[in-house]
Design a protein around this motif. Structure first.
Motif, PDB file in Angstrom:
ATOM      1  N   ARG A  79       0.823  -1.215   0.000  1.00 43.09           N
ATOM      2  CA  ARG A  79       0.000   0.000   0.000  1.00 43.09           C
ATOM      3  C   ARG A  79       0.857   1.264   0.000  1.00 43.09           C
ATOM      4  NH1 ARG A  79      -3.628  -3.135   3.201  1.00 43.09           N
ATOM      5  NH2 ARG A  79      -2.660  -2.461   5.165  1.00 43.09           N
ATOM      6  N   ARG A  80       2.130   1.142   0.340  1.00 41.80           N
ATOM      7  CA  ARG A  80       3.030   2.301   0.314  1.00 41.80           C
ATOM      8  C   ARG A  80       3.635   2.512  -1.072  1.00 41.80           C
ATOM      9  NH1 ARG A  80       6.726   1.289   5.585  1.00 41.80           N
ATOM     10  NH2 ARG A  80       7.532   3.377   5.053  1.00 41.80           N
ATOM     11  N   ILE A  81       3.240   1.657  -2.017  1.00 39.21           N
ATOM     12  CA  ILE A  81       3.744   1.723  -3.396  1.00 39.21           C
ATOM     13  C   ILE A  81       2.555   1.877  -4.339  1.00 39.21           C
ATOM     14  CG2 ILE A  81       5.071   0.534  -5.180  1.00 39.21           C
ATOM     15  CD1 ILE A  81       6.359  -1.139  -2.909  1.00 39.21           C
ATOM     16  N   GLY A  82       2.561   2.923  -5.152  1.00 36.91           N
ATOM     17  CA  GLY A  82       1.533   3.086  -6.173  1.00 36.91           C
ATOM     18  C   GLY A  82       2.035   2.525  -7.490  1.00 36.91           C
ATOM     19  N   VAL A  83       1.136   1.989  -8.304  1.00 37.09           N
ATOM     20  CA  VAL A  83       1.557   1.413  -9.586  1.00 37.09           C
ATOM     21  C   VAL A  83       0.543   1.754 -10.673  1.00 37.09           C
ATOM     22  CG1 VAL A  83       0.478  -0.821  -9.091  1.00 37.09           C
ATOM     23  CG2 VAL A  83       2.347  -0.695 -10.760  1.00 37.09           C
ATOM     24  N   VAL A  84       1.056   2.132 -11.846  1.00 38.70           N
ATOM     25  CA  VAL A  84       0.240   2.403 -13.021  1.00 38.70           C
ATOM     26  C   VAL A  84       0.573   1.331 -14.044  1.00 38.70           C
ATOM     27  CG1 VAL A  84      -0.376   4.062 -14.808  1.00 38.70           C
ATOM     28  CG2 VAL A  84       0.350   4.877 -12.548  1.00 38.70           C
ATOM     29  N   PHE A  85      -0.391   0.459 -14.336  1.00 37.90           N
ATOM     30  CA  PHE A  85      -0.164  -0.653 -15.244  1.00 37.90           C
ATOM     31  C   PHE A  85      -0.344  -0.222 -16.701  1.00 37.90           C
ATOM     32  CE2 PHE A  85      -1.751  -2.531 -11.267  1.00 37.90           C
ATOM     33  CZ  PHE A  85      -0.716  -3.414 -10.983  1.00 37.90           C
ATOM     34  N   GLN A  86       0.278  -0.966 -17.611  1.00 36.00           N
ATOM     35  CA  GLN A  86       0.141  -0.675 -19.037  1.00 36.00           C
ATOM     36  C   GLN A  86      -1.307  -0.743 -19.499  1.00 36.00           C
ATOM     37  OE1 GLN A  86       2.816  -2.169 -22.095  1.00 36.00           O
ATOM     38  NE2 GLN A  86       4.148  -2.998 -20.512  1.00 36.00           N
ATOM     39  N   ASP A  87      -2.070  -1.697 -18.960  1.00 33.36           N
ATOM     40  CA  ASP A  87      -3.445  -1.901 -19.423  1.00 33.36           C
ATOM     41  C   ASP A  87      -4.479  -1.181 -18.552  1.00 33.36           C
ATOM     42  OD1 ASP A  87      -3.125  -3.450 -17.191  1.00 33.36           O
ATOM     43  OD2 ASP A  87      -3.748  -5.333 -18.104  1.00 33.36           O
ATOM     44  N   PHE A  88      -4.018  -0.248 -17.709  1.00 34.54           N
ATOM     45  CA  PHE A  88      -4.859   0.625 -16.883  1.00 34.54           C
ATOM     46  C   PHE A  88      -5.589  -0.115 -15.770  1.00 34.54           C
ATOM     47  CE2 PHE A  88      -5.468   2.724 -21.251  1.00 34.54           C
ATOM     48  CZ  PHE A  88      -4.254   3.378 -21.155  1.00 34.54           C
ATOM     49  N   ARG A  89      -6.262  -1.237 -16.096  1.00 41.55           N
ATOM     50  CA  ARG A  89      -7.005  -2.040 -15.122  1.00 41.55           C
ATOM     51  C   ARG A  89      -8.107  -1.246 -14.436  1.00 41.55           C
ATOM     52  NH1 ARG A  89      -2.470  -6.162 -12.472  1.00 41.55           N
ATOM     53  NH2 ARG A  89      -1.377  -6.560 -14.434  1.00 41.55           N
ATOM     54  N   LEU A  90      -8.807  -0.412 -15.209  1.00 43.45           N
ATOM     55  CA  LEU A  90      -9.968   0.294 -14.687  1.00 43.45           C
ATOM     56  C   LEU A  90     -11.180  -0.631 -14.725  1.00 43.45           C
ATOM     57  CD1 LEU A  90      -9.522   3.726 -16.507  1.00 43.45           C
ATOM     58  CD2 LEU A  90      -8.612   3.021 -14.280  1.00 43.45           C
ATOM     59  N   LEU A  91     -12.141  -0.375 -13.865  1.00 40.58           N
ATOM     60  CA  LEU A  91     -13.375  -1.151 -13.826  1.00 40.58           C
ATOM     61  C   LEU A  91     -14.442  -0.390 -14.602  1.00 40.58           C
ATOM     62  CD1 LEU A  91     -13.362  -2.357 -10.111  1.00 40.58           C
ATOM     63  CD2 LEU A  91     -12.518  -3.538 -12.144  1.00 40.58           C
ATOM     64  N   ASP A  92     -14.940  -1.003 -15.681  1.00 40.04           N
ATOM     65  CA  ASP A  92     -15.845  -0.312 -16.596  1.00 40.04           C
ATOM     66  C   ASP A  92     -17.177   0.072 -15.962  1.00 40.04           C
ATOM     67  OD1 ASP A  92     -13.984  -0.386 -18.598  1.00 40.04           O
ATOM     68  OD2 ASP A  92     -14.911  -2.041 -19.712  1.00 40.04           O
ATOM     69  N   HIS A  93     -17.580  -0.624 -14.902  1.00 40.98           N
ATOM     70  CA  HIS A  93     -18.877  -0.316 -14.298  1.00 40.98           C
ATOM     71  C   HIS A  93     -18.781   0.769 -13.229  1.00 40.98           C
ATOM     72  CE1 HIS A  93     -17.112  -3.184 -11.485  1.00 40.98           C
ATOM     73  NE2 HIS A  93     -17.960  -2.744 -10.574  1.00 40.98           N
ATOM     74  N   LEU A  94     -17.567   1.288 -13.019  1.00 40.09           N
ATOM     75  CA  LEU A  94     -17.380   2.364 -12.048  1.00 40.09           C
ATOM     76  C   LEU A  94     -17.040   3.665 -12.774  1.00 40.09           C
ATOM     77  CD1 LEU A  94     -15.196   0.630  -9.291  1.00 40.09           C
ATOM     78  CD2 LEU A  94     -17.687   0.848  -9.397  1.00 40.09           C
ATOM     79  N   THR A  95     -17.491   4.787 -12.238  1.00 38.43           N
ATOM     80  CA  THR A  95     -17.167   6.085 -12.814  1.00 38.43           C
ATOM     81  C   THR A  95     -15.695   6.420 -12.584  1.00 38.43           C
ATOM     82  OG1 THR A  95     -17.661   7.305 -10.789  1.00 38.43           O
ATOM     83  CG2 THR A  95     -19.507   6.900 -12.320  1.00 38.43           C
ATOM     84  N   THR A  96     -15.265   7.490 -13.216  1.00 35.73           N
ATOM     85  CA  THR A  96     -13.900   7.976 -12.985  1.00 35.73           C
ATOM     86  C   THR A  96     -13.654   8.184 -11.499  1.00 35.73           C
ATOM     87  OG1 THR A  96     -13.756   9.037 -15.149  1.00 35.73           O
ATOM     88  CG2 THR A  96     -12.350   9.926 -13.415  1.00 35.73           C
ATOM     89  N   TYR A  97     -14.573   8.875 -10.855  1.00 34.65           N
ATOM     90  CA  TYR A  97     -14.452   9.118  -9.414  1.00 34.65           C
ATOM     91  C   TYR A  97     -14.358   7.800  -8.642  1.00 34.65           C
ATOM     92  CZ  TYR A  97     -15.897  10.208  -4.641  1.00 34.65           C
ATOM     93  OH  TYR A  97     -15.970  10.279  -3.276  1.00 34.65           O
ATOM     94  N   GLU A  98     -15.237   6.868  -8.958  1.00 34.10           N
ATOM     95  CA  GLU A  98     -15.279   5.603  -8.210  1.00 34.10           C
ATOM     96  C   GLU A  98     -14.026   4.771  -8.442  1.00 34.10           C
ATOM     97  OE1 GLU A  98     -20.159   5.036  -8.179  1.00 34.10           O
ATOM     98  OE2 GLU A  98     -18.959   4.304  -9.871  1.00 34.10           O
ATOM     99  N   ASN A  99     -13.476   4.790  -9.648  1.00 35.70           N
ATOM    100  CA  ASN A  99     -12.239   4.058  -9.903  1.00 35.70           C
ATOM    101  C   ASN A  99     -11.091   4.616  -9.072  1.00 35.70           C
ATOM    102  OD1 ASN A  99     -11.899   1.829 -12.093  1.00 35.70           O
ATOM    103  ND2 ASN A  99     -13.463   3.178 -12.953  1.00 35.70           N
ATOM    104  N   VAL A 100     -10.998   5.937  -9.011  1.00 36.13           N
ATOM    105  CA  VAL A 100      -9.911   6.555  -8.241  1.00 36.13           C
ATOM    106  C   VAL A 100     -10.096   6.323  -6.750  1.00 36.13           C
ATOM    107  CG1 VAL A 100      -8.808   8.759  -7.656  1.00 36.13           C
ATOM    108  CG2 VAL A 100      -9.457   8.272 -10.027  1.00 36.13           C
ATOM    109  N   ALA A 101     -11.335   6.346  -6.292  1.00 37.54           N
ATOM    110  CA  ALA A 101     -11.612   6.168  -4.861  1.00 37.54           C
ATOM    111  C   ALA A 101     -11.532   4.720  -4.410  1.00 37.54           C
ATOM    112  CB  ALA A 101     -12.999   6.728  -4.536  1.00 37.54           C
ATOM    113  N   LEU A 102     -11.478   3.778  -5.351  1.00 33.73           N
ATOM    114  CA  LEU A 102     -11.556   2.362  -5.003  1.00 33.73           C
ATOM    115  C   LEU A 102     -10.517   1.921  -3.963  1.00 33.73           C
ATOM    116  CD1 LEU A 102     -13.022  -0.283  -5.508  1.00 33.73           C
ATOM    117  CD2 LEU A 102     -11.459  -0.724  -7.418  1.00 33.73           C
ATOM    118  N   PRO A 103      -9.234   2.310  -4.085  1.00 30.86           N
ATOM    119  CA  PRO A 103      -8.278   1.878  -3.052  1.00 30.86           C
ATOM    120  C   PRO A 103      -8.669   2.334  -1.646  1.00 30.86           C
ATOM    121  CG  PRO A 103      -7.123   2.720  -4.973  1.00 30.86           C
ATOM    122  CD  PRO A 103      -8.567   3.070  -5.158  1.00 30.86           C
ATOM    123  N   LEU A 104      -9.292   3.499  -1.538  1.00 33.59           N
ATOM    124  CA  LEU A 104      -9.714   3.995  -0.228  1.00 33.59           C
ATOM    125  C   LEU A 104     -10.936   3.232   0.279  1.00 33.59           C
ATOM    126  CD1 LEU A 104      -9.282   7.807  -0.928  1.00 33.59           C
ATOM    127  CD2 LEU A 104      -7.672   6.241   0.164  1.00 33.59           C
TER     128      LEU A 104
END
Length: 219
Positions: A79-104
């Motif tokens: 959790r002390r390491i953030g990672v941005v993957f090549q394929d993004f790994r966003l969840l299509d059923h969540l909004t932009t806000y919800e995807n960003v808030a997901l770790p919290l």
């Protein structure tokens, strides 16, 4: 913050795909991880993110020797390491806000305590107008910035980005690079895996060059 000593990795009984890795990631540092396609950049990112375990050598992360650390400690270290993957790994059923808030949300934080931070971070990466949009309607560059924001929302001490400008045009690549530089200025150590020489030439930063499974450091 992260140190590798004589680290090697092999899959099964095959030959080592990475060998004799000796380097460290200092606090507040900025470096590029580069090398030809297939050289092992993504594999090394996975080792740094603790999603792969080396077959030999010493890895120390935030002072902990991973060979002796119990598995129960790994999630807290990760959790002390953030990672941005090549394929993004966003969840299509969540909004932009919800995807960003997901770790919290996974950390069971109360939304009232983080909503302002998520909104401000989305504005910082230029997505204030796309807060309620879903990934299928976002451009590649917008998805990339959502993935970056999601990696940053927990305020990691280290950020790993795997080819973060590989699918965007040069102007957006420069904008993303400025985001990483600003993040580093604020105190986060940044590691960007890329083969884009032009991108690397824009920053005076250390280069970790991987080739044929070995790593060389170019200051």
């Amino acid at each position: 913050m992260i140190r590798f000593e004589n680290v090697g990795l092999r899959y099964g009984m095959g030959p080592e795909v990475l060998r004799d890795l000796n380097f460290h990631i200092p606090a507040r540092s900025f470096q590029f991880l580069t090398g030809p396609s297939g050289a092992g950049k993504t594999t090394l990112i996975r080792l740094l993110f603790l999603s792969l375990k080396p077959t030999r050598g010493l890895v120390r992360v935030f002072g902990r020797d991973l060979s002796t650390a119990p598995k129960s400690e790994l999630p807290a270290l990760r959790r002390r390491i953030g990672v941005v993957f090549q394929d993004f790994r966003l969840l299509d059923h969540l909004t932009t806000y919800e995807n960003v808030a997901l770790p919290l949300r996974v950390l069971e934080r109360e939304e009232s305590g983080y909503r302002h931070d998520v909104v401000e971070l989305l504005r910082w990466v230029g997505l204030g107008e796309r807060i309620n949009a879903y990934p299928p309607v976002l451009s590649g560059g917008e998805k990339q910035r959502v993935a970056i924001a999601r990696a940053l929302i927990t305020q990691p001490e280290v950020l790993l980005a795997d080819e973060p400008t590989g699918n965007v045009d040069p102007p957006l690549a420069r904008r993303l690079l400025r985001l990483f530089i600003e993040l580093n200025r604020l105190g986060t150590a940044v590691v960007i895996a890329t083969h884009d020489i032009g991108l690397m030439d824009q920053v005076d930063a250390r280069r970790l060059v991987i080739s044929d499974g070995r790593l060389e450091i170019s200051e």
